[in-house]
Design an enzyme around this catalytic site. Sequence first.
Site, PDB file in Angstrom:
ATOM      1  N   HIS A  10       0.105   0.106 -13.546  1.00 35.44           N
ATOM      2  CA  HIS A  10       0.825  -1.138 -13.845  1.00 35.44           C
ATOM      3  C   HIS A  10       2.317  -0.813 -13.881  1.00 35.44           C
ATOM      4  O   HIS A  10       2.724   0.183 -14.484  1.00 35.44           O
ATOM      5  CB  HIS A  10       0.359  -1.693 -15.199  1.00 35.44           C
ATOM      6  CG  HIS A  10       0.938  -3.038 -15.474  1.00 35.44           C
ATOM      7  ND1 HIS A  10       0.454  -4.182 -14.873  1.00 35.44           N
ATOM      8  CD2 HIS A  10       1.982  -3.431 -16.240  1.00 35.44           C
ATOM      9  CE1 HIS A  10       1.180  -5.217 -15.261  1.00 35.44           C
ATOM     10  NE2 HIS A  10       2.112  -4.787 -16.093  1.00 35.44           N
ATOM     11  N   GLY A  35       0.798  -1.232   0.000  1.00 37.93           N
ATOM     12  CA  GLY A  35       0.000   0.000   0.000  1.00 37.93           C
ATOM     13  C   GLY A  35       0.826   1.276   0.000  1.00 37.93           C
ATOM     14  O   GLY A  35       0.321   2.337   0.366  1.00 37.93           O
ATOM     15  N   GLU A  47       6.154   5.901  -9.900  1.00 38.95           N
ATOM     16  CA  GLU A  47       4.767   5.795  -9.405  1.00 38.95           C
ATOM     17  C   GLU A  47       4.473   6.889  -8.380  1.00 38.95           C
ATOM     18  O   GLU A  47       3.432   7.558  -8.456  1.00 38.95           O
ATOM     19  CB  GLU A  47       4.532   4.414  -8.787  1.00 38.95           C
ATOM     20  CG  GLU A  47       4.612   3.308  -9.814  1.00 38.95           C
ATOM     21  CD  GLU A  47       4.296   1.919  -9.263  1.00 38.95           C
ATOM     22  OE1 GLU A  47       3.818   1.090 -10.047  1.00 38.95           O
ATOM     23  OE2 GLU A  47       4.553   1.659  -8.067  1.00 38.95           O
ATOM     24  N   ASP A  64      -5.275  -5.288 -17.707  1.00 35.82           N
ATOM     25  CA  ASP A  64      -4.256  -4.407 -18.282  1.00 35.82           C
ATOM     26  C   ASP A  64      -4.534  -3.982 -19.728  1.00 35.82           C
ATOM     27  O   ASP A  64      -3.604  -3.669 -20.463  1.00 35.82           O
ATOM     28  CB  ASP A  64      -2.867  -5.070 -18.216  1.00 35.82           C
ATOM     29  CG  ASP A  64      -2.474  -5.432 -16.786  1.00 35.82           C
ATOM     30  OD1 ASP A  64      -2.861  -4.680 -15.871  1.00 35.82           O
ATOM     31  OD2 ASP A  64      -1.795  -6.440 -16.601  1.00 35.82           O
TER      32      ASP A  64
HETATM   33  C1  GAR Z   1       3.027  -1.266  -7.607  1.00 37.77           C
HETATM   34  O1  GAR Z   1       4.308  -1.272  -8.181  1.00 37.77           O
HETATM   35  C2  GAR Z   1       1.971  -1.385  -8.683  1.00 37.77           C
HETATM   36  O2  GAR Z   1       2.330  -0.809  -9.892  1.00 37.77           O
HETATM   37  C3  GAR Z   1       1.850  -2.875  -8.825  1.00 37.77           C
HETATM   38  O3  GAR Z   1       1.937  -3.381  -7.525  1.00 37.77           O
HETATM   39  C4  GAR Z   1       2.807  -2.536  -6.770  1.00 37.77           C
HETATM   40  C5  GAR Z   1       2.158  -2.247  -5.445  1.00 37.77           C
HETATM   41  O4  GAR Z   1       3.040  -1.585  -4.581  1.00 37.77           O
HETATM   42  N1  GAR Z   1       0.607  -3.234  -9.480  1.00 37.77           N
HETATM   43  C6  GAR Z   1       0.481  -4.301 -10.253  1.00 37.77           C
HETATM   44  O5  GAR Z   1       1.391  -5.093 -10.451  1.00 37.77           O
HETATM   45  C7  GAR Z   1      -0.893  -4.466 -10.883  1.00 37.77           C
HETATM   46  N2  GAR Z   1      -0.851  -5.418 -11.969  1.00 37.77           N
HETATM   47  P1  GAR Z   1       2.488  -0.865  -3.282  1.00 37.77           P
HETATM   48  O6  GAR Z   1       1.529  -1.851  -2.597  1.00 37.77           O
HETATM   49  O7  GAR Z   1       3.708  -0.600  -2.441  1.00 37.77           O
HETATM   50  O8  GAR Z   1       1.774   0.369  -3.709  1.00 37.77           O
END
Ligand code: GAR
Length: 188
Positions: free
Chosen positions: A105, A13, A175, A146
Site C-alpha cells: 500500500h 505493473g 517500493e 488494508d
Molecule cells: C503502487 O504504488 C502500489 O503501492 C499501489 O498502486 C501502485 C501500482 O503501481 N497500490 C495500491 O494503491 C493498493 N491499494 P505499479 O502498477 O506501477 O506497480
Amino acid sequence: MSLRIALFASGSGSNAENIIRSFLNDSKFEFPLIISNKKDAFVHERARKLDIPSFTFSREDFVKAEPILDILKEYQIDCIVLAGFLLKVPEVLIHAFPDKIINIHPALLPNYGGKGMYGHHVHEAVKASGDTESGITIHCVNSNYDEGNIIFQAKCPVLPTDTADLIAEKVHALEYDYFPKVIKNLWS
Ligand code: GAR
C-alpha cells in the site's frame, strides 16, 4: 524446491516487473504468471516482454473465485503478491492461501487506507492533509481492505512544496527498493 509466486496487478505493473527482475538470478523464487482484472493494463505488455504469461479475469470471476483458484492450481502457485491490484480479494482465496497473500500500500497504514484509497488518490490525500511524511506498507491480506497484519513499513519525507506526483515518485522508489527484499525475507 522453489517458491512459486503469482503476481496480481491492475495497472502499469512497474512493481511486478521490478520484483521479477530482482529475482532473475535467484532460483529459489519463481514468478510463473501474472493475473490482472484489466485486459488493457500495461502490466500485460511488461509480461509479454518478460516472457511470462498474463491473464485477465473479470470482476465476476473474482467474486466467484473458482476460475482464479483453478489457474493458481494449474500453475502450482504457493503464494500471491498483490502489486498494485485494486480489486478486493475474495474470502475463498484468502482461505485457500492462509498467510500467503501480501499487498503493498502506497502510504503508512492505518492512515490513508480502505476502499477508494489506491494509487494517486492516496498521494492526493497525503498532500491535502499537510502530513510531513508518507511511505509504504507491506501487509498480509485479510477480508478487509488494508487491515491485515503489517509486515513492513518505510517512510519518506513530504515537503510542503511536494506535489502529489512527487510524493508518488518517492513512494515508488521505496517500493522498488523494499518490496523484493521483504518478499525474500518473508518467504526464504
Ligand atoms: C503502487 O504504488 C502500489 O503501492 C499501489 O498502486 C501502485 C501500482 O503501481 N497500490 C495500491 O494503491 C493498493 N491499494 P505499479 O502498477 O506501477 O506497480
